[in-house]
Scaffold this motif. Sequence first.
Motif, PDB file in Angstrom:
ATOM      1  N   TYR A 222      24.232 -33.873  33.627  1.00 13.40           N
ATOM      2  CA  TYR A 222      22.632 -33.607  32.843  1.00 13.40           C
ATOM      3  C   TYR A 222      21.787 -32.634  32.483  1.00 13.40           C
ATOM      4  O   TYR A 222      21.541 -32.463  31.478  1.00 13.40           O
ATOM      5  CB  TYR A 222      21.486 -34.547  34.103  1.00 13.40           C
ATOM      6  CG  TYR A 222      22.272 -36.001  34.143  1.00 13.40           C
ATOM      7  CD1 TYR A 222      23.035 -36.760  33.109  1.00 13.40           C
ATOM      8  CD2 TYR A 222      21.983 -36.374  35.105  1.00 13.40           C
ATOM      9  CE1 TYR A 222      23.565 -38.071  33.898  1.00 13.40           C
ATOM     10  CE2 TYR A 222      22.928 -37.480  35.674  1.00 13.40           C
ATOM     11  CZ  TYR A 222      23.126 -38.730  34.871  1.00 13.40           C
ATOM     12  OH  TYR A 222      23.937 -39.710  35.362  1.00 13.40           O
TER      13      TYR A 222
ATOM     14  N   GLY B 173      21.570 -47.489  34.204  1.00 19.22           N
ATOM     15  CA  GLY B 173      21.566 -46.597  32.645  1.00 19.22           C
ATOM     16  C   GLY B 173      22.845 -47.036  31.780  1.00 19.22           C
ATOM     17  O   GLY B 173      22.782 -47.408  31.213  1.00 19.22           O
TER      18      GLY B 173
ATOM     19  N   LYS C 147      24.749 -42.493  28.282  1.00 20.89           N
ATOM     20  CA  LYS C 147      24.367 -40.910  29.253  1.00 20.89           C
ATOM     21  C   LYS C 147      22.917 -40.573  29.809  1.00 20.89           C
ATOM     22  O   LYS C 147      22.120 -40.530  30.598  1.00 20.89           O
ATOM     23  CB  LYS C 147      25.753 -39.794  29.101  1.00 20.89           C
ATOM     24  CG  LYS C 147      26.122 -39.305  29.443  1.00 20.89           C
ATOM     25  CD  LYS C 147      27.299 -37.620  29.603  1.00 20.89           C
ATOM     26  CE  LYS C 147      28.189 -37.583  30.293  1.00 20.89           C
ATOM     27  NZ  LYS C 147      29.062 -38.228  28.988  1.00 20.89           N
TER      28      LYS C 147
ATOM     29  N   VAL D 262      21.341 -46.451  39.928  1.00 20.00           N
ATOM     30  CA  VAL D 262      20.950 -45.625  39.019  1.00 20.00           C
ATOM     31  C   VAL D 262      21.725 -45.557  38.151  1.00 20.00           C
ATOM     32  O   VAL D 262      20.982 -46.169  36.360  1.00 20.00           O
ATOM     33  CB  VAL D 262      20.589 -43.932  39.120  1.00 20.00           C
ATOM     34  CG1 VAL D 262      20.011 -42.989  38.409  1.00 20.00           C
ATOM     35  CG2 VAL D 262      19.359 -44.004  40.073  1.00 20.00           C
ATOM     36  N   LEU D 263      22.657 -45.381  38.391  1.00 18.21           N
ATOM     37  CA  LEU D 263      23.892 -45.013  37.186  1.00 18.21           C
ATOM     38  C   LEU D 263      24.316 -46.164  36.049  1.00 18.21           C
ATOM     39  O   LEU D 263      24.702 -46.925  35.492  1.00 18.21           O
ATOM     40  CB  LEU D 263      25.754 -44.795  38.037  1.00 18.21           C
ATOM     41  CG  LEU D 263      25.213 -43.519  38.216  1.00 18.21           C
ATOM     42  CD1 LEU D 263      26.349 -42.822  38.901  1.00 18.21           C
ATOM     43  CD2 LEU D 263      24.550 -41.865  37.476  1.00 18.21           C
TER      44      LEU D 263
ATOM     45  N   ILE E 147      23.469 -31.151  29.585  1.00 22.75           N
ATOM     46  CA  ILE E 147      23.168 -32.317  27.225  1.00 22.75           C
ATOM     47  C   ILE E 147      21.539 -31.602  27.658  1.00 22.75           C
ATOM     48  O   ILE E 147      20.910 -31.325  26.291  1.00 22.75           O
ATOM     49  CB  ILE E 147      23.162 -33.521  28.161  1.00 22.75           C
ATOM     50  CG1 ILE E 147      24.542 -33.944  28.445  1.00 22.75           C
ATOM     51  CG2 ILE E 147      22.593 -34.356  27.368  1.00 22.75           C
ATOM     52  CD1 ILE E 147      24.678 -35.618  29.280  1.00 22.75           C
TER      53      ILE E 147
ATOM     54  N   TYR F 230      16.799 -30.274  36.613  1.00 30.52           N
ATOM     55  CA  TYR F 230      17.889 -30.764  36.772  1.00 30.52           C
ATOM     56  C   TYR F 230      18.716 -29.441  37.123  1.00 30.52           C
ATOM     57  O   TYR F 230      19.625 -30.018  38.172  1.00 30.52           O
ATOM     58  CB  TYR F 230      18.585 -31.102  35.387  1.00 30.52           C
ATOM     59  CG  TYR F 230      18.478 -32.525  35.206  1.00 30.52           C
ATOM     60  CD1 TYR F 230      19.063 -33.446  35.649  1.00 30.52           C
ATOM     61  CD2 TYR F 230      17.655 -33.174  33.436  1.00 30.52           C
ATOM     62  CE1 TYR F 230      18.273 -34.801  35.585  1.00 30.52           C
ATOM     63  CE2 TYR F 230      17.692 -34.164  33.226  1.00 30.52           C
ATOM     64  CZ  TYR F 230      17.605 -35.118  34.345  1.00 30.52           C
ATOM     65  OH  TYR F 230      17.875 -36.323  34.153  1.00 30.52           O
TER      66      TYR F 230
ATOM     67  N   ARG G 247      20.545 -42.764  28.902  1.00 25.52           N
ATOM     68  CA  ARG G 247      19.584 -44.277  29.286  1.00 25.52           C
ATOM     69  C   ARG G 247      20.025 -43.507  31.524  1.00 25.52           C
ATOM     70  O   ARG G 247      19.232 -43.689  32.182  1.00 25.52           O
ATOM     71  CB  ARG G 247      20.553 -45.458  29.055  1.00 25.52           C
ATOM     72  CG  ARG G 247      19.969 -45.688  28.041  1.00 25.52           C
ATOM     73  CD  ARG G 247      19.865 -46.470  27.251  1.00 25.52           C
ATOM     74  NE  ARG G 247      19.449 -47.556  26.550  1.00 25.52           N
ATOM     75  CZ  ARG G 247      19.485 -48.000  25.390  1.00 25.52           C
ATOM     76  NH1 ARG G 247      20.653 -48.260  25.556  1.00 25.52           N
ATOM     77  NH2 ARG G 247      18.474 -48.500  24.520  1.00 25.52           N
ATOM     78  N   GLU G 248      21.163 -42.863  31.659  1.00 23.82           N
ATOM     79  CA  GLU G 248      21.426 -42.808  32.772  1.00 23.82           C
ATOM     80  C   GLU G 248      20.693 -42.030  33.160  1.00 23.82           C
ATOM     81  O   GLU G 248      19.882 -41.547  34.424  1.00 23.82           O
ATOM     82  CB  GLU G 248      23.066 -42.343  33.024  1.00 23.82           C
ATOM     83  CG  GLU G 248      24.238 -43.612  33.488  1.00 23.82           C
ATOM     84  CD  GLU G 248      25.528 -42.578  33.749  1.00 23.82           C
ATOM     85  OE1 GLU G 248      26.649 -43.569  33.630  1.00 23.82           O
ATOM     86  OE2 GLU G 248      25.321 -41.996  33.491  1.00 23.82           O
ATOM     87  N   MET G 249      20.245 -40.688  32.048  1.00 22.84           N
ATOM     88  CA  MET G 249      19.429 -39.301  32.920  1.00 22.84           C
ATOM     89  C   MET G 249      17.876 -40.155  32.783  1.00 22.84           C
ATOM     90  O   MET G 249      17.821 -39.663  34.104  1.00 22.84           O
ATOM     91  CB  MET G 249      19.916 -38.238  31.723  1.00 22.84           C
ATOM     92  CG  MET G 249      20.914 -37.748  31.636  1.00 22.84           C
ATOM     93  SD  MET G 249      20.959 -36.790  29.945  1.00 22.84           S
ATOM     94  CE  MET G 249      19.775 -35.751  30.506  1.00 22.84           C
ATOM     95  N   LYS G 250      17.903 -41.054  32.431  1.00 23.38           N
ATOM     96  CA  LYS G 250      16.175 -41.604  32.061  1.00 23.38           C
ATOM     97  C   LYS G 250      16.070 -42.234  34.042  1.00 23.38           C
ATOM     98  O   LYS G 250      14.848 -42.323  34.314  1.00 23.38           O
ATOM     99  CB  LYS G 250      16.150 -42.245  31.318  1.00 23.38           C
ATOM    100  CG  LYS G 250      14.137 -43.243  30.875  1.00 23.38           C
ATOM    101  CD  LYS G 250      13.985 -41.884  29.662  1.00 23.38           C
ATOM    102  CE  LYS G 250      12.929 -41.279  29.442  1.00 23.38           C
ATOM    103  NZ  LYS G 250      12.023 -40.732  29.217  1.00 23.38           N
ATOM    104  N   GLU G 251      16.704 -43.128  33.945  1.00 21.08           N
ATOM    105  CA  GLU G 251      17.197 -43.809  35.182  1.00 21.08           C
ATOM    106  C   GLU G 251      16.837 -42.701  36.375  1.00 21.08           C
ATOM    107  O   GLU G 251      16.244 -42.584  37.318  1.00 21.08           O
ATOM    108  CB  GLU G 251      18.087 -44.698  35.455  1.00 21.08           C
ATOM    109  CG  GLU G 251      18.143 -46.047  34.907  1.00 21.08           C
ATOM    110  CD  GLU G 251      17.185 -46.536  35.423  1.00 21.08           C
ATOM    111  OE1 GLU G 251      16.352 -47.816  34.595  1.00 21.08           O
ATOM    112  OE2 GLU G 251      16.958 -47.036  36.410  1.00 21.08           O
ATOM    113  N   PHE G 252      17.490 -41.307  36.336  1.00 24.43           N
ATOM    114  CA  PHE G 252      17.578 -40.425  37.639  1.00 24.43           C
ATOM    115  C   PHE G 252      17.007 -40.343  37.478  1.00 24.43           C
ATOM    116  O   PHE G 252      16.133 -39.306  38.445  1.00 24.43           O
ATOM    117  CB  PHE G 252      18.601 -39.929  36.540  1.00 24.43           C
ATOM    118  CG  PHE G 252      19.156 -38.510  38.023  1.00 24.43           C
ATOM    119  CD1 PHE G 252      20.267 -39.040  38.738  1.00 24.43           C
ATOM    120  CD2 PHE G 252      19.140 -37.365  37.918  1.00 24.43           C
ATOM    121  CE1 PHE G 252      21.078 -37.569  39.360  1.00 24.43           C
ATOM    122  CE2 PHE G 252      19.412 -36.081  38.568  1.00 24.43           C
ATOM    123  CZ  PHE G 252      20.427 -36.794  39.618  1.00 24.43           C
TER     124      PHE G 252
END
Lengths: 90, 232
Positions: free
Chosen positions: B36, B226, A77, B222-223, B39, B45, A79-84
């Motif tokens: 996100y 990741g 999650k 993006v997903l 978190i 966000y 890493r996904e956030m970082k990409e996002f």
Amino acid sequence: MEGKRTRVDIIGDMLSSIVSKGGQIKPTHLMYKSNMSHGQMKTYIDDLVQKDLVKKVKKGNFDYVIITDKGHGLLQKLREMKEFENAFGL
Amino acid sequence: MVKVVFSPKWFWGKDIFIDAIALLVLLSIAIFATRYYRIKKSRNYLYLALSFYLIALSFFSKILINFTIYYQVLHTQIVGSIEYTQVILKSSEILAASGLFLYRLFTLLGFFVLYSIYEKQSKANVILMIYFIVISIFFSKEEYYVFYLTSFILLGVISNRYYQNYRKNKKKTSGMLAASFSVIALSQLFFMFVNFTKHFYVAGEVIQLIGYIILLVAFVTVLKHGREKNKG
């Protein structure tokens, strides 16, 4: 790395460091790889253990920190956030 | 009388389908941004989720208006009574006018919230912008293109911001994001000219669909990135 690391960034770095060592790492190595002080690391590890993201095990004379499935899930999650964040420029 | 129906009759239903796709894309991104936020607790966000929820809500209003009008017009044509048709159209006009107001309000507010993530606003600026947004919506009642012009300008600024981000980090996903918002901005230009011919509406919808598909591909990429990194 730009700016001050947030708590989530530090946890991400710790989990990444464990994964880069094959899923288990000695606490001292984790401290250097995650760029933390001893006290800081101890607090974070206790927190991660409590949240079931890592486990502490003893192998021979050494302590190891092992990433759990839940830890892997959180790292994904993050890493996904970082990409996002990169894509959206957040 | 407020102009509500822009679509040529043969395109009825197809535009609802296109808007439903946009709604799903926007909702998916909003839901992930909310996750996100939970978190990381970062305001960016929160604002990103809010902006996408608002734009999704605007599409929901538009779908609801179009569905109601198309259904009622088709239904009254089948029934064929003039009196019944008049009553139905009067009530649907009130619904459509209020729905259209909400559609425009949510769209412009959504774009403004998105823009505010990158250009920090003072409280005074926020009040001013909301005032201008409401004014432009009221003008749009008589001159519908004012709304599309406003959204075109907001989208243009947002696209430029994403393009600058792409130039900085050279990431494929940032480039796709800039492209998607540019294409969506372009679609607003087409919507501005629907009074000349309704074919502009069809072109606008198709271009908008392309924009949202690019946005979806960017989001999925993006997903995927990741997840791929996690395997390494």
